[in-house]
Design a protein around this motif. Structure first.
Motif, PDB file in Angstrom:
ATOM      1  N   TYR A 108      11.524 -12.763 -55.851  1.00  9.98           N
ATOM      2  CA  TYR A 108      10.492 -12.420 -54.876  1.00  9.98           C
ATOM      3  C   TYR A 108      10.783 -13.089 -53.533  1.00  9.98           C
ATOM      4  CZ  TYR A 108       5.938 -11.586 -52.797  1.00  9.98           C
ATOM      5  OH  TYR A 108       4.935 -11.175 -51.950  1.00  9.98           O
ATOM      6  N   GLU A 109      11.118 -14.372 -53.591  1.00  9.73           N
ATOM      7  CA  GLU A 109      11.410 -15.118 -52.356  1.00  9.73           C
ATOM      8  C   GLU A 109      12.658 -14.572 -51.674  1.00  9.73           C
ATOM      9  OE1 GLU A 109      10.358 -16.627 -55.112  1.00  9.73           O
ATOM     10  OE2 GLU A 109       8.422 -17.223 -54.296  1.00  9.73           O
ATOM     11  N   VAL A 110      13.636 -14.207 -52.483  1.00  8.92           N
ATOM     12  CA  VAL A 110      14.855 -13.644 -51.902  1.00  8.92           C
ATOM     13  C   VAL A 110      14.505 -12.407 -51.070  1.00  8.92           C
ATOM     14  CG1 VAL A 110      17.039 -12.477 -52.398  1.00  8.92           C
ATOM     15  CG2 VAL A 110      16.364 -14.480 -53.727  1.00  8.92           C
ATOM     16  N   GLY A 111      13.704 -11.526 -51.658  1.00  6.89           N
ATOM     17  CA  GLY A 111      13.327 -10.304 -50.956  1.00  6.89           C
ATOM     18  C   GLY A 111      12.515 -10.590 -49.706  1.00  6.89           C
ATOM     19  N   ALA A 112      11.524 -11.445 -49.873  1.00  6.34           N
ATOM     20  CA  ALA A 112      10.647 -11.747 -48.749  1.00  6.34           C
ATOM     21  C   ALA A 112      11.434 -12.378 -47.605  1.00  6.34           C
ATOM     22  CB  ALA A 112       9.523 -12.679 -49.201  1.00  6.34           C
ATOM     23  N   MET A 113      12.316 -13.294 -47.959  1.00  5.14           N
ATOM     24  CA  MET A 113      13.103 -13.989 -46.936  1.00  5.14           C
ATOM     25  C   MET A 113      14.043 -13.030 -46.209  1.00  5.14           C
ATOM     26  SD  MET A 113      14.007 -16.664 -45.354  1.00  5.14           S
ATOM     27  CE  MET A 113      13.435 -18.134 -46.225  1.00  5.14           C
ATOM     28  N   ALA A 114      14.690 -12.168 -46.975  1.00  7.03           N
ATOM     29  CA  ALA A 114      15.615 -11.208 -46.362  1.00  7.03           C
ATOM     30  C   ALA A 114      14.853 -10.326 -45.372  1.00  7.03           C
ATOM     31  CB  ALA A 114      16.277 -10.358 -47.438  1.00  7.03           C
ATOM     32  N   MET A 115      13.692  -9.872 -45.791  1.00  4.43           N
ATOM     33  CA  MET A 115      12.900  -9.017 -44.911  1.00  4.43           C
ATOM     34  C   MET A 115      12.455  -9.785 -43.679  1.00  4.43           C
ATOM     35  SD  MET A 115      11.853  -6.183 -44.200  1.00  4.43           S
ATOM     36  CE  MET A 115      11.355  -4.858 -45.240  1.00  4.43           C
ATOM     37  N   ARG A 116      12.110 -11.032 -43.881  1.00  3.45           N
ATOM     38  CA  ARG A 116      11.694 -11.882 -42.762  1.00  3.45           C
ATOM     39  C   ARG A 116      12.805 -11.961 -41.697  1.00  3.45           C
ATOM     40  NH1 ARG A 116       7.491 -11.670 -41.357  1.00  3.45           N
ATOM     41  NH2 ARG A 116       8.390 -11.622 -39.291  1.00  3.45           N
ATOM     42  N   LEU A 117      14.004 -12.242 -42.158  1.00  3.35           N
ATOM     43  CA  LEU A 117      15.143 -12.349 -41.248  1.00  3.35           C
ATOM     44  C   LEU A 117      15.344 -11.043 -40.485  1.00  3.35           C
ATOM     45  CD1 LEU A 117      17.848 -14.227 -43.368  1.00  3.35           C
ATOM     46  CD2 LEU A 117      16.442 -15.126 -41.509  1.00  3.35           C
ATOM     47  N   LEU A 118      15.264  -9.946 -41.248  1.00  2.00           N
ATOM     48  CA  LEU A 118      15.487  -8.640 -40.637  1.00  2.00           C
ATOM     49  C   LEU A 118      14.422  -8.349 -39.580  1.00  2.00           C
ATOM     50  CD1 LEU A 118      17.266  -6.141 -40.712  1.00  2.00           C
ATOM     51  CD2 LEU A 118      15.701  -5.148 -42.364  1.00  2.00           C
ATOM     52  N   LEU A 119      13.180  -8.627 -39.918  1.00  2.06           N
ATOM     53  CA  LEU A 119      12.097  -8.371 -38.973  1.00  2.06           C
ATOM     54  C   LEU A 119      12.261  -9.215 -37.715  1.00  2.06           C
ATOM     55  CD1 LEU A 119       9.057  -8.057 -41.401  1.00  2.06           C
ATOM     56  CD2 LEU A 119      10.139  -6.253 -40.075  1.00  2.06           C
ATOM     57  N   ASP A 120      12.680 -10.451 -37.891  1.00  2.00           N
ATOM     58  CA  ASP A 120      12.901 -11.307 -36.727  1.00  2.00           C
ATOM     59  C   ASP A 120      13.946 -10.680 -35.807  1.00  2.00           C
ATOM     60  OD1 ASP A 120      11.057 -13.041 -37.640  1.00  2.00           O
ATOM     61  OD2 ASP A 120      12.457 -14.593 -38.282  1.00  2.00           O
ATOM     62  N   HIS A 121      14.961 -10.152 -36.413  1.00  2.00           N
ATOM     63  CA  HIS A 121      15.995  -9.468 -35.656  1.00  2.00           C
ATOM     64  C   HIS A 121      15.417  -8.295 -34.889  1.00  2.00           C
ATOM     65  CE1 HIS A 121      20.464 -10.119 -36.752  1.00  2.00           C
ATOM     66  NE2 HIS A 121      20.079 -10.779 -35.700  1.00  2.00           N
ATOM     67  N   ASN A 179      12.426  -7.623 -34.096  1.00  2.00           N
ATOM     68  CA  ASN A 179      11.470  -8.016 -33.069  1.00  2.00           C
ATOM     69  C   ASN A 179      12.115  -8.828 -31.952  1.00  2.00           C
ATOM     70  OD1 ASN A 179       9.472  -6.774 -34.568  1.00  2.00           O
ATOM     71  ND2 ASN A 179       8.946  -8.639 -35.673  1.00  2.00           N
ATOM     72  N   GLY A 180      13.426  -8.927 -32.011  1.00  2.00           N
ATOM     73  CA  GLY A 180      14.140  -9.621 -30.952  1.00  2.00           C
ATOM     74  C   GLY A 180      13.875 -11.110 -30.877  1.00  2.00           C
ATOM     75  N   LYS A 181      13.440 -11.673 -31.991  1.00  2.00           N
ATOM     76  CA  LYS A 181      13.135 -13.100 -31.982  1.00  2.00           C
ATOM     77  C   LYS A 181      14.377 -13.960 -32.188  1.00  2.00           C
ATOM     78  CE  LYS A 181       8.406 -12.870 -33.729  1.00  2.00           C
ATOM     79  NZ  LYS A 181       7.629 -12.961 -34.966  1.00  2.00           N
ATOM     80  N   ARG A 182      15.501 -13.292 -32.301  1.00  2.00           N
ATOM     81  CA  ARG A 182      16.705 -14.057 -32.611  1.00  2.00           C
ATOM     82  C   ARG A 182      17.846 -13.669 -31.691  1.00  2.00           C
ATOM     83  NH1 ARG A 182      17.904 -13.968 -37.808  1.00  2.00           N
ATOM     84  NH2 ARG A 182      19.940 -14.440 -36.980  1.00  2.00           N
ATOM     85  N   GLU A 183      18.614 -14.672 -31.263  1.00  2.00           N
ATOM     86  CA  GLU A 183      19.820 -14.318 -30.529  1.00  2.00           C
ATOM     87  C   GLU A 183      20.823 -13.816 -31.564  1.00  2.00           C
ATOM     88  OE1 GLU A 183      19.521 -18.453 -29.759  1.00  2.00           O
ATOM     89  OE2 GLU A 183      17.683 -17.322 -30.054  1.00  2.00           O
ATOM     90  N   ASP A 184      21.474 -12.739 -31.235  1.00  2.00           N
ATOM     91  CA  ASP A 184      22.333 -12.094 -32.216  1.00  2.00           C
ATOM     92  C   ASP A 184      23.608 -12.894 -32.515  1.00  2.00           C
ATOM     93  OD1 ASP A 184      21.580  -8.676 -31.774  1.00  2.00           O
ATOM     94  OD2 ASP A 184      20.518 -10.382 -30.950  1.00  2.00           O
ATOM     95  N   CYS A 185      23.846 -13.885 -31.695  1.00  2.00           N
ATOM     96  CA  CYS A 185      25.130 -14.557 -31.815  1.00  2.00           C
ATOM     97  C   CYS A 185      25.298 -15.315 -33.128  1.00  2.00           C
ATOM     98  CB  CYS A 185      25.340 -15.490 -30.633  1.00  2.00           C
ATOM     99  SG  CYS A 185      23.847 -16.350 -30.121  1.00  2.00           S
TER     100      CYS A 185
END
Lengths: 337, 337
Positions: free
Chosen positions: A298-311, A313-319
């Motif tokens: 469950y955490e694996v899924g939630a975390m992966a989605m979290r990272l993706l959403l941050d991306h 939403n532009g909350k992350r520098e792509d570098c």
DNA sequence: TTGAAAGCGCTAACAC
DNA sequence: GTGTTAGCGCTTTCAA
């Protein structure tokens, strides 16, 4: 009696205002007067107005769906991951488009293409066992579709990833077997070339080494299903110097070991300890109940989605590439002392 | 390096023809000349043109996605159904939007709304255990979204449905138990108010009646999980006139019965027969392997999708409701004689 | 504070 | 056989 869905235009006409005003009211634009807004909102509610997501997506060039590519649904770990993905996505109103590859490379390629065509906002993927080329994933990235791998990552592609701490999971499980008095621990691993498999075996070997126990190649075999486990267990127990514990890379295999050992008259866990991996529902159904390593899907899924959403939403520098490691947990039951 | 996806316009400009010609070429319209067509196709392929499904859907007012609402993914039967759905959908190029309700009424309502908003072409659904109101499904129909129920149907709504032949499945399984010499067959059923539950019990009772065996209420209980099964089996076996066979409404429960019976010193199947329902993967893992009724989930899914697609393609007059019944099959293993 | 108008990418009726 | 044009439902710039 085909009821066409009501549109912004309809509302505009009914209220004798312009479509743009309606659109702005619906979007809670600050420029619009209180009265107009409430008028529009009331009418919309009454007539069950539903924005057409197709039009919005087409216009804004971004849609609220996330593609998920996973090897198998009829599989405890992955279905659990899916739950985490769904819950996290729902928080931000994203839909999920699931494609399952059944471990086939060809299906995986088609899935990736489908995601591209569907113009999803991002993709979460776990690669199939048979996959050896990664062009289809690269193409997603080339088309600016953010991609996050979970569990089964692929080394060649530079993206965020969420993996289970297989190494430590296995290591601490084997360590536990040794702590409880076992001296010869057998390892039933999986054949695939996935990084996962290696990590697990390294966890096993390092646990032995740390306890000053020699790694005996005779005790390490490739066997990751129930049927084979029955056979291999018998063979292994007939060695001149047989194991007193078994670690298996999944729970089905562990149950196979357990059943065969019992059938041969060994007592579990008195004579032989058994430990599985995944913490399936069968762990509770086996007799005795099976000790196993929980992967926190469950955490694996939630975390992966979290990272993706941050991306997205532009909350992350792509570098920078982020690698998250989800801790495992040994669930002690009756097949270990 | 944001690579905008190439559009029909781009192709038109590059080839100095009009967008409509391009569109028609891509659609293989008969009016277009061979040369133009091949020219367009070549260019499209070379530049990896991908039609934007959003635009097409918006324009044609029909999109190629089907919504699937199902109670639980981490569940053998439903994941199997999902496979059938996917395969059948793929044949006609439809995508699947899965929503899983985890047996919660509220999630089911939201799922139905999401389907409506996503403007899916049709919905396949299996209702949650906790659902008692059906307005959300009715609303789909009111909005002309074709709906097909599978497995867990709801009586109030008049639509096509695909169900498992629970009645005959149970009936023939119990019949088999009797044929092999059992005289007192216990029934471990499920509590829910779903039609399914009743059908199964009726199948059980009719099998007894047909064999001129009295239905003994003492042998019929509500118990549909592993933990309860352990307890109830012990209790039942201590009756003055204990059962010599058990039929359980799912495989987990059956394994519970099996384990407890073995623990109490009964031999299976010599003293006691056990039969489950679903034909889960655990059937092969239990010791001895578990006899069970296969529900043919794949066929259920494929058939439901087939019906839905026929509807969408207008191949069916809407007036008649079709009920398909998928046959079950008894898989004989070692827990029965 | 609101409206007019353009356009996202595609299709299809109508023209020629 | 091909082009012109309008429009699907929505957002958003520009103008009023």
């Amino acid at each position: 009696m085909t009821k066409r869905q009501i549109t912004i235009k309809d509302i505009a006409k009914a209220l004798s205002i312009s479509p743009s005003t309606v659109s702005r009211s619906l979007a809670d634009h600050p420029d619009i007067s209180r009265e107009t807004k409430s008028l529009v909102l009331a009418y919309a509610k009454e007539h069950k107005y539903k924005p057409n997501p197709l039009a919005t997506s087409l216009r804004t060039n971004q849609n609220k769906t996330i593609g998920v590519i996973l090897p198998e649904v009829v599989h405890f770990f992955f279905s659990t991951v899916l739950s985490g993905i769904e819950d996290e996505a729902e928080k931000e109103g994203f839909r999920i488009l699931v494609s399952h590859t059944r471990e086939e490379y060809k299906k995986e390629v088609r899935a990736a293409q489908a995601m591209l065509e569907a113009r999803v906002s991002g993709v979460l993927a776990s690669v199939a066992k048979s996959t050896e080329k990664y062009d289809h994933f690269q193409e997603l990235i080339d088309n600016d579709i953010p991609l996050v791998f979970f569990d089964r990552i692929c080394r060649g592609i530079l993206t965020d990833r969420v993996v289970v701490d297989d190494y430590n999971g296995v290591c601490s499980a084997v360590n536990y077997l040794i702590e409880t008095g076992c001296r010869r621990v057998a390892f039933f691993g999986s054949p695939s070339q996935l990084a996962i498999s290696n990590n697990r075996r390294m966890g096993y070997e390092d646990a032995l080494i740390r306890n000053r126990i020699a790694v005996d190649p005779e005790l390490i075999i490739i066997c990751d299903n129930y049927g084979d486990a029955l056979e291999m267990t018998a063979r292994m127990l007939s060695l001149p110097n047989p194991p007193d514990a078994f670690f298996a890379v999944n729970d089905e295999t562990a149950v196979g070991i357990l059943n065969k050992a019992k059938a041969l008259g060994y007592r579990v866990p008195e004579d032989i300890s058994v430990c599985g991996f995944t913490n399936n529902s069968i762990c509770e159904l086996s007799e005795p109940t099976l000790t196993s390593v929980d992967q926190h899907g469950y955490e694996v899924g939630a975390m992966a989605m979290r990272l993706l959403l941050d991306h997205i939403n532009g909350k992350r520098e792509d570098c920078k590439v982020v690698s998250k490691i989800i801790k495992t947990k040994l669930i002690r039951r009756q097949t270990t002392r």
